[in-house]
Design an enzyme around this catalytic site. Sequence first.
Site, PDB file in Angstrom:
ATOM      1  N   LYS A   7       0.781  -1.231  -0.133  1.00 32.44           N
ATOM      2  CA  LYS A   7      -0.022  -0.145  -0.003  1.00 32.44           C
ATOM      3  C   LYS A   7       0.924   1.456  -0.069  1.00 32.44           C
ATOM      4  O   LYS A   7       0.713   2.234  -0.748  1.00 32.44           O
ATOM      5  CB  LYS A   7      -0.991  -0.035   1.233  1.00 32.44           C
ATOM      6  CG  LYS A   7      -2.140  -0.957   1.109  1.00 32.44           C
ATOM      7  CD  LYS A   7      -2.848  -1.382   2.198  1.00 32.44           C
ATOM      8  CE  LYS A   7      -3.625  -2.493   1.935  1.00 32.44           C
ATOM      9  NZ  LYS A   7      -4.340  -3.204   3.466  1.00 32.44           N
TER      10      LYS A   7
ATOM     11  N   GLN B 170      -4.188  -1.785   9.785  1.00 31.58           N
ATOM     12  CA  GLN B 170      -4.252  -3.225   9.347  1.00 31.58           C
ATOM     13  C   GLN B 170      -4.839  -4.131  10.206  1.00 31.58           C
ATOM     14  O   GLN B 170      -4.500  -4.333  11.345  1.00 31.58           O
ATOM     15  CB  GLN B 170      -2.830  -3.529   8.786  1.00 31.58           C
ATOM     16  CG  GLN B 170      -2.496  -4.751   8.095  1.00 31.58           C
ATOM     17  CD  GLN B 170      -3.067  -4.701   6.620  1.00 31.58           C
ATOM     18  OE1 GLN B 170      -2.949  -3.680   5.912  1.00 31.58           O
ATOM     19  NE2 GLN B 170      -3.596  -5.853   6.391  1.00 31.58           N
TER      20      GLN B 170
ATOM     21  N   ASP C 136     -11.296   2.992   4.450  1.00 27.98           N
ATOM     22  CA  ASP C 136     -11.460   1.490   4.327  1.00 27.98           C
ATOM     23  C   ASP C 136     -12.912   1.127   4.974  1.00 27.98           C
ATOM     24  O   ASP C 136     -13.151  -0.048   5.018  1.00 27.98           O
ATOM     25  CB  ASP C 136     -10.393   0.724   4.852  1.00 27.98           C
ATOM     26  CG  ASP C 136     -10.450  -0.699   4.367  1.00 27.98           C
ATOM     27  OD1 ASP C 136     -10.849  -0.825   3.425  1.00 27.98           O
ATOM     28  OD2 ASP C 136      -9.620  -1.815   4.876  1.00 27.98           O
TER      29      ASP C 136
END
Length: 279
Positions: free
Chosen positions: A53, A97, A120
Amino acid sequence: MEKIILDGNIVAQDIKEKLKGRIEALKNNGIIPCLATILVGDNPSSETYVKMKGNACKKLGIHSIRVHLPEETTTKELLETIKELNEDASVHGILLQHPVPSHIDERMAFEAIDIQKDVDGVTSAGYGQTALGFGNFPSCTPAAIMEIIKYYKISTEGKHAVVVGRSPILGKPVSALLLNENATVTTCHSKTANLPEIIKQADLVVAAVGKPKFIQGSWLKEGAIVLDAGYNKGNIGDVDYETCFTAASAITPVPGGVGPVTIATLLKHTVDSAEKNMF
Ligand code: NAP
């Protein structure tokens, strides 16, 4: 029967190309889009994802901040880090994450992310907005699946979509997005009875199971469209590609399917968020 490989690298490239001018415009206004990623612990797969990323950001001129916290980080300490990033005006997107070490309250940590920076779609507010069909940022993998559908002009209206998996970041939000696009959606999970028979009725199958080669070609209706979100050790998807390829009319490969589009979507959401500071 015409067979289409749904090439995620092409879709991802298209998304990234369209971002270049927007990033340039932001820079001309003194804004550098910035994504902060938080990694807790030393899970090697998570480290790889975070690195990928970060590299993708760099290539496109998006600033990325990588916060790497030790395995023994407490929920309270993680919440403090998230708070700092929420308050940092130069940060436009925050990605925690997943998974975090089991002693951390992951839900509490997700909920701490400012909705404006929840690129996200992990907060319950972000999920709720996705389900209701508004809001800014659906989870990146579900959004990526919809980008692939859009790019290849696959019609979802009136189609029966079967989603295998109901996780908060994948199965549930992609079911909601497909429903919003007028598909008739069945969401399956580990307690679903007669899964192969349900999949046999699907015009479109989304695999989000987390089990390598789980979905078999013999379960598919002839000509079904298969979107494999799975990403297991050894670059293996959640569908048995060889047998599913034979039965399907269109299928995403692994690697090179949903994965690269997920990263491109994360970049897009970061740019979308940064633009809110411009207008
Ligand atoms: P997850 O949280 O483990 O959820 C898996 C889901 O599959 C659960 O809802 C589970 O049901 C269901 N399931 C498990 N066994 C099943 C069975 N035998 N029959 C039917 N359903 C079953 O996984 P996730 O985070 O959603 O990830 C799913 C997959 O996508 C993984 O391969 C992951 O690596 C991949 N992924 C890829 C990306 C990407 O960028 N490409 C991003 C995220 C995830 P229950 O709810 O009943 O337990």
